[in-house]
Design an enzyme around this catalytic site. Structure first.
Site, mmCIF file in Angstrom:
data_model
loop_
_atom_site.group_PDB
_atom_site.id
_atom_site.type_symbol
_atom_site.label_atom_id
_atom_site.label_comp_id
_atom_site.label_asym_id
_atom_site.label_seq_id
_atom_site.Cartn_x
_atom_site.Cartn_y
_atom_site.Cartn_z
ATOM 1 N N GLY A 63 0.812 -1.219 0.000
ATOM 2 C CA GLY A 63 0.000 0.000 0.000
ATOM 3 C C GLY A 63 0.843 1.265 0.000
ATOM 4 O O GLY A 63 1.908 1.324 0.628
ATOM 5 N N ARG A 85 -2.459 8.504 3.336
ATOM 6 C CA ARG A 85 -2.868 9.263 4.520
ATOM 7 C C ARG A 85 -1.686 9.646 5.408
ATOM 8 O O ARG A 85 -1.823 10.498 6.279
ATOM 9 C CB ARG A 85 -3.890 8.455 5.330
ATOM 10 C CG ARG A 85 -5.287 8.491 4.727
ATOM 11 C CD ARG A 85 -6.267 7.672 5.540
ATOM 12 N NE ARG A 85 -6.108 6.242 5.300
ATOM 13 C CZ ARG A 85 -6.762 5.289 5.958
ATOM 14 N NH1 ARG A 85 -7.607 5.623 6.925
ATOM 15 N NH2 ARG A 85 -6.563 4.008 5.673
ATOM 16 N N LYS A 116 5.009 4.051 3.354
ATOM 17 C CA LYS A 116 4.360 3.912 4.651
ATOM 18 C C LYS A 116 5.050 2.924 5.583
ATOM 19 O O LYS A 116 5.355 3.254 6.739
ATOM 20 C CB LYS A 116 2.891 3.517 4.487
ATOM 21 C CG LYS A 116 2.176 3.406 5.836
ATOM 22 C CD LYS A 116 0.688 3.174 5.707
ATOM 23 C CE LYS A 116 0.363 1.757 5.346
ATOM 24 N NZ LYS A 116 -1.080 1.453 5.559
ATOM 25 N N ASP A 145 1.945 -2.889 8.311
ATOM 26 C CA ASP A 145 1.778 -1.661 9.100
ATOM 27 C C ASP A 145 1.210 -1.949 10.485
ATOM 28 O O ASP A 145 0.585 -1.086 11.097
ATOM 29 C CB ASP A 145 0.899 -0.652 8.356
ATOM 30 C CG ASP A 145 -0.518 -1.161 8.120
ATOM 31 O OD1 ASP A 145 -0.818 -2.322 8.473
ATOM 32 O OD2 ASP A 145 -1.348 -0.392 7.573
ATOM 33 N N ASN A 190 -12.048 -7.322 13.093
ATOM 34 C CA ASN A 190 -11.016 -8.043 12.363
ATOM 35 C C ASN A 190 -9.733 -7.225 12.394
ATOM 36 O O ASN A 190 -9.715 -6.061 11.991
ATOM 37 C CB ASN A 190 -11.489 -8.264 10.920
ATOM 38 C CG ASN A 190 -10.401 -8.796 10.023
ATOM 39 O OD1 ASN A 190 -9.490 -9.467 10.471
ATOM 40 N ND2 ASN A 190 -10.508 -8.495 8.742
ATOM 41 N N ASN A 224 -1.947 4.176 9.756
ATOM 42 C CA ASN A 224 -2.326 4.768 8.478
ATOM 43 C C ASN A 224 -2.046 6.263 8.399
ATOM 44 O O ASN A 224 -2.156 6.854 7.328
ATOM 45 C CB ASN A 224 -3.812 4.517 8.207
ATOM 46 C CG ASN A 224 -4.113 3.053 7.985
ATOM 47 O OD1 ASN A 224 -3.448 2.392 7.192
ATOM 48 N ND2 ASN A 224 -5.089 2.531 8.698
ATOM 49 N N TYR A 261 43.546 18.348 12.111
ATOM 50 C CA TYR A 261 43.110 18.465 10.710
ATOM 51 C C TYR A 261 43.786 19.656 10.058
ATOM 52 O O TYR A 261 43.742 20.771 10.571
ATOM 53 C CB TYR A 261 41.590 18.631 10.683
ATOM 54 C CG TYR A 261 40.967 18.664 9.306
ATOM 55 C CD1 TYR A 261 41.263 17.694 8.355
ATOM 56 C CD2 TYR A 261 40.051 19.658 8.978
ATOM 57 C CE1 TYR A 261 40.670 17.719 7.109
ATOM 58 C CE2 TYR A 261 39.450 19.687 7.728
ATOM 59 C CZ TYR A 261 39.759 18.726 6.793
ATOM 60 O OH TYR A 261 39.177 18.744 5.559
#
Length: 459
Positions: A12, A16, A23, A103, A170, A228, A387
């Site tokens: 994906g 968003r 993502k 994710d 789910n 997301n 240096y």
């Protein structure tokens, strides 16, 4: 023994997130979220891992490396369509397949293991990882029949008013009988509000074919968080930070203010360490017992010895011994090696330097590209001039040497054993053992000089 496979959904785009960074590469506690998922899946010892990639595939594969096989999802047509892409690698194989989203970095390895074990014990065709959501808005609902058996999953946008009242959701993680999964995927449709091929539709298809559908519910809703947007990213950071800090405290670490202490997942901390507020410990750092970190210290990829105290300082990619005092406001840069009982004081910067036992660099100094022996005292304002605009050179200060305040040691140069450098000196040549070196212009006082200047101004 049943073969086990894993499919990680990482294709994906994540619009968003409003970010140029893909993502699943957004870090949670310093590690890209997909690597959290990959690490947990690897820990449960599956036989093959297939990652579905799409946008930003090169970068995802670069981070994961050879730990997975990859399949490209050219078009983003839903989770069901994404899993279909793995058919050429897994479609004909016998065994159990766990499908997880890239994710969801907070799902514990124990939860993945329990889900797999429960699925196989139940002899199910599919097992859904579920949880009860305080606010189930936006989640797919798990619909059960009167016998409390799972019948189907309905997406929020397709749910009826009655189905929207269900709070069992789910999580987007599943176990399937592998062959049954790919057989059922051939029959799913995109006739829904989104016009996509939903992986949850497989549940209803398997149910109609008299396949057993089970659900394993995790009691911790927080671990199912899918990221997301930046709000969810911050929530995940907070949850994982609290989880890690809690574990360290149970293991005997004192974290005075856990809400304001940031410890990344790979850090190892031994018992009786004290961590003060505002401290950040990152990378593969190891903090040995009875050390004290902070307040407001940042430690990255360092080993810190027993009884060492690091106060309001920054240390990176270095080895720090026992009974060392660092800070406040010191900066230990990469490739420093600091032996036992050394003192590094306020506003001291150390870079690519070895410092021997019982030596002191107490304040206001820059020590870079140096090899410092034991029992050396470096006065305030000392600089190793390492240096020349093109190359770096080393300064060697041997055991027992004393360097006076405001000295410049122009490398390459050797300060001999037990030698003295007079304050204010600029050393350009080696100093023999037991010698005193004075390298500054002789002081001249001009009497009444100021009065003469003032008289000239009046004229």
């Amino acid at each position: 023994m049943t073969k086990r496979y894993a499919i990680i959904l990482a294709a994906g785009q994540g619009t968003r997130m409003k970010s140029k960074l893909y993502k699943v590469l957004h870090p949670v506690l310093g590690r890209p979220m997909v690597q959290h998922v990959m690490g947990h899946i690897q820990s449960i010892h599956v036989d093959e891992i297939v990652t579905i990639v799409g946008h930003g595939s090169d970068k995802v594969m670069e981070h994961i490396g050879n730990d997975s096989q990859y399949v490209m999802q050219e078009e983003q047509l839903g989770t069901g369509h994404a899993v279909m892409q793995a058919e050429k690698l897994l479609g004909n194989k016998e065994g159990t397949t766990i499908v997880v989203c890239g994710d969801t970095p907070l799902i514990r390895k124990e939860t993945f293991q329990n889900l797999l074990d429960y699925h196989e014990k139940e002899g199910a065709k599919a097992t859904i990882l579920t949880s009860r959501a305080p606010d189930p808005t936006g989640y797919g609902r798990v619909i059960r029949n009167d016998a409390n058996e799972v019948e189907r999953i309905v997406e929020h946008k397709d749910a009826t008013e009655q189905e929207l009242q269900v709070d069992e959701i789910n999580t987007g993680t599943y176990c399937f009988d592998n062959k049954s999964l790919f057989d059922a995927l051939e029959h799913i449709s995109n006739d829904n509000a989104q016009g996509e091929y939903y992986l949850p539709d497989v549940i209803e298809i398997l149910k109609k074919d008299a396949g057993k559908i089970s659900a394993y519910m995790t009691p911790d809703f927080d671990e199912t968080l899918g990221i997301n947007n930046r709000v969810a990213l911050a929530q995940a950071e907070k949850i994982l930070k609290e989880r890690i800090n809690h574990t360290h405290m149970l293991n005997g670490v004192t974290i005075i203010d856990p809400e304001n202490t940031y410890i990344q997942p790979d850090v190892q901390i031994e018992q009786d360490v004290v961590i003060h507020p505002g401290s950040i410990i990152k990378g593969a750092s190891i903090i040995k017992s009875n050390a004290e970190i902070g307040p407001h210290s940042e430690i990255t990829d360092c080993t810190v010895g027993e009884h060492t105290v690091i106060t309001q300082s920054v240390a990176k990619n270095s080895i720090i011994g026992e009974h060392v005092q660092i800070g406040p406001f010191a900066h230990i840069r990469p490739e420093a090696s600091i032996d036992d009982e050394v003192k590094i004081g306020n506003f001291v910067e150390v870079k690519k330097t070895q410092i021997g036992k019982n030596s002191k660099v107490s304040h206001l100094s820059y020590i870079g590209d140096a090899n410092i022996g034991k029992h050396v005292n470096i006065g305030c304002g000392t600089i190793t001039v390492n240096y020349d605009g093109q190359n770096k050179y080393q300064t060697t200060i041997e055991d027992g040497a004393f360097v006076g305040c405001n000295s410049n040691l122009v490398a390459p140069v050797i300060i001999g054993e037990n030698s003295f450098v007079a304050a204010g000196s600029t050393i350009t040549d080696d100093i023999p053992k037991d010698a005193l070196s004075i390298a500054r212009a002789r002081q001249t006082n001009k009497s009444d000089y100021v009065k003469k200047i003032k008289t000239r101004k009046k004229d």
